[in-house]
Design an enzyme around this catalytic site. Structure first.
Site, short mmCIF file in Angstrom:
data_model
loop_
_atom_site.label_atom_id
_atom_site.label_comp_id
_atom_site.label_asym_id
_atom_site.label_seq_id
_atom_site.Cartn_x
_atom_site.Cartn_y
_atom_site.Cartn_z
N GLY A 64 -11.90 3.26 -2.10
CA GLY A 64 -11.08 4.69 -2.76
C GLY A 64 -11.66 4.08 -3.89
O GLY A 64 -12.32 2.92 -4.75
N ILE B 49 -9.25 2.93 -6.51
CA ILE B 49 -8.84 1.68 -7.00
C ILE B 49 -9.87 1.08 -6.83
O ILE B 49 -9.30 -0.28 -7.32
CB ILE B 49 -7.45 2.01 -6.89
CG1 ILE B 49 -6.71 2.90 -7.49
CG2 ILE B 49 -6.78 0.57 -7.55
CD1 ILE B 49 -4.92 4.00 -7.17
N SER C 229 -13.22 -0.10 5.02
CA SER C 229 -12.81 1.42 4.62
C SER C 229 -13.20 2.40 5.71
O SER C 229 -13.65 2.08 6.44
CB SER C 229 -13.61 1.68 3.18
OG SER C 229 -13.13 2.64 1.96
N ARG C 230 -12.31 3.29 4.97
CA ARG C 230 -12.70 4.17 6.74
C ARG C 230 -13.85 4.93 6.23
O ARG C 230 -14.18 5.85 7.40
CB ARG C 230 -11.12 6.13 6.10
CG ARG C 230 -10.64 5.77 6.91
CD ARG C 230 -9.76 6.56 6.34
NE ARG C 230 -9.05 7.31 5.59
CZ ARG C 230 -8.41 7.70 4.39
NH1 ARG C 230 -7.57 8.17 5.09
NH2 ARG C 230 -8.26 7.67 3.55
N THR D 117 -1.28 -4.01 -4.32
CA THR D 117 -0.43 -3.36 -5.74
C THR D 117 -0.85 -1.90 -4.75
O THR D 117 -0.55 -1.38 -6.09
CB THR D 117 -1.69 -2.93 -6.63
OG1 THR D 117 -3.07 -3.29 -6.11
CG2 THR D 117 -1.50 -4.33 -7.24
N ARG E 222 1.29 -0.43 -1.67
CA ARG E 222 2.39 0.04 -1.06
C ARG E 222 3.01 -0.94 -0.26
O ARG E 222 2.49 -2.06 1.03
CB ARG E 222 2.96 1.12 0.34
CG ARG E 222 2.17 2.81 -1.37
CD ARG E 222 3.85 3.07 -1.96
NE ARG E 222 3.84 4.49 -3.03
CZ ARG E 222 2.84 4.36 -3.85
NH1 ARG E 222 2.65 2.64 -4.63
NH2 ARG E 222 3.34 5.19 -4.18
N GLU F 220 11.80 -1.85 -1.40
CA GLU F 220 12.06 -2.21 -3.40
C GLU F 220 13.40 -1.30 -3.80
O GLU F 220 13.47 -0.15 -2.37
CB GLU F 220 10.49 -1.24 -3.69
CG GLU F 220 9.81 -1.92 -4.56
CD GLU F 220 7.90 -1.19 -5.26
OE1 GLU F 220 8.97 -0.18 -5.47
OE2 GLU F 220 7.95 -1.25 -4.59
N HIS G 257 6.82 -3.20 -9.69
CA HIS G 257 5.80 -2.15 -9.33
C HIS G 257 4.88 -1.63 -10.77
O HIS G 257 5.56 -0.99 -10.79
CB HIS G 257 6.95 -1.11 -8.81
CG HIS G 257 5.61 0.12 -8.34
ND1 HIS G 257 6.10 0.49 -6.75
CD2 HIS G 257 4.26 0.79 -8.43
CE1 HIS G 257 5.22 1.51 -6.40
NE2 HIS G 257 4.01 1.49 -7.28
N GLY H 144 1.71 -1.39 -11.48
CA GLY H 144 0.47 -0.50 -11.51
C GLY H 144 0.16 -0.07 -12.90
O GLY H 144 -1.11 0.96 -13.25
C1 GLV Z 1 2.15 4.14 -7.81
O1 GLV Z 1 2.87 3.94 -7.48
C2 GLV Z 1 1.70 5.65 -7.71
O2 GLV Z 1 1.68 6.09 -6.64
O3 GLV Z 1 1.51 6.22 -8.13
#
Ligand code: GLV
Length: 319
Positions: A155, A157, A176-177, A236, A238, A267, A285, A287
């Protein structure tokens, strides 16, 4: 005027924007709102602006009541929200895509550099006070140029990370899908492969897929074993996409060369096996953690909320 509950501290500009039209009850505590306090506060809310640390499930939706119209997550990931439960009740759920793409790709690439060039180890060494000096074979890492980056989840990112990798001279494969727009695939020199091939050909594997039942422990012992022993894993996305215990064991046994993690399975707890290892870089976390990005995320969540409360289509619905 509707009642908007904001479940945690967000940039003030977003609160002000919401306040121009609605009554806003924003949690201001230094710590996260406790579950009981949250359930109490959402009662009677027309909108809930939520942070990813809050679980938005049937219990919470019921505690809010039937007037609740929108749950606006201040995050692109929305695995903290039970979306089908929202849909069943006619509640719109929204997220914040786009505005955190570059910030997150920066952290992914930062982790790639930290892990492959052993920067975390170097930093820890200097701070430890242990002696060190320049040496021909001292803390040698791995060059990126000419290596292959495997992106899982292409996607926004994933594509932004690929763009950075291209500037570093890396080849790109992705899983990717859906197939990339051919123009973008050509620009990035990116080739679509299945996960098995990606794991075997990549020198760095970077995860950018959403988390859900289909991606729970997508990377486990078998997948780690399929990777090159010289390869690195970067997460980065989940935490629970990776089986953290299996990763700790693969890193300990040098089945892979290293890892860089911004997210964790439970987490804020980090698997104790990871904390002992030098070949993993751990960051908390971060990002989307820039002033500009967090402001843009909160403003987009406010726009999503205002749109639904005005009977308009929000900019970023997820149901
Ligand atoms: C952060 O982890 C988000 O999903 O925005």
């Amino acid at each position: 005027m509707s009642r908007v509950v904001v479940t945690g501290r967000v940039p003030e500009a977003a609160i002000e924007k919401l306040r121009t039209e609605h009554e806003v009850d924003a949690w201001q505590g230094p710590e996260s709102i406790g579950r009981e306090e949250l359930l109490r506060r959402v009662a009677g809310a027309d909108a809930v602006v939520s942070l990813l640390t809050e679980r938005i499930d049937s219990e919470l939706l019921d505690a809010a009541g039937p007037q609740l119209r929108v749950v606006a997550n201040v995050a692109v990931g929305y695995d903290n929200i039970d979306v089908p439960a929202c849909t069943e009740r006619g509640i719109v759920a929204t997220n914040t895509p786009g505005v955190l793409t570059d910030a997150t790709a920066d952290i992914a690439f930062g982790l790639i550099l930290l892990a492959t060039r052993r920067l975390g180890e170097g930093e820890r060494l200097i701070r430890s006070g242990r002696p060190w000096k320049w040496g021909m074979f001292f803390l040698l890492g791995t060059s990126l140029s000419g290596k292959t980056l495997g992106i899982v989840g292409m996607g926004g990112i994933g594509q932004a990370t690929a763009r950075r990798a291209k500037a570093f001279g890396m080849d790109i494969v992705y899983q990717s899908r859906s197939e990339l727009d051919p123009r973008i695939a050509e620009e990035l020199g990116a080739r679509r492969v299945d996960l098995d091939e990606l794991l075997t050909v990549s020198d760095v594997v970077s995860l950018h897929c959403p988390y859900g039942p289909a991606t729970h422990h997508l990377i486990g012992a078998g997948q780690l074993a399929a990777m090159k022993d010289s390869a690195y894993l970067i997460n980065t996305a989940r935490g629970p996409i990776v089986d953290e215990a299996a990763l700790a064991s693969a890193l300990r046994e040098a089945q892979i060369a290293g890892a860089g993690l911004d997210v964790f399975e439970n987490e804020p707890r980090v698997h104790p096996g990871l904390l002992e290892l030098e070949n993993v870089v751990l960051v908390p976390h971060l990002g989307s953690a820039t002033v500009e990005t967090r402001t843009a995320m909160a403003m987009l969540a406010a726009d999503n909320t205002l749109a639904v409360l005005s009977d308009e289509r929000p900019p970023a619905p997820v149901n």
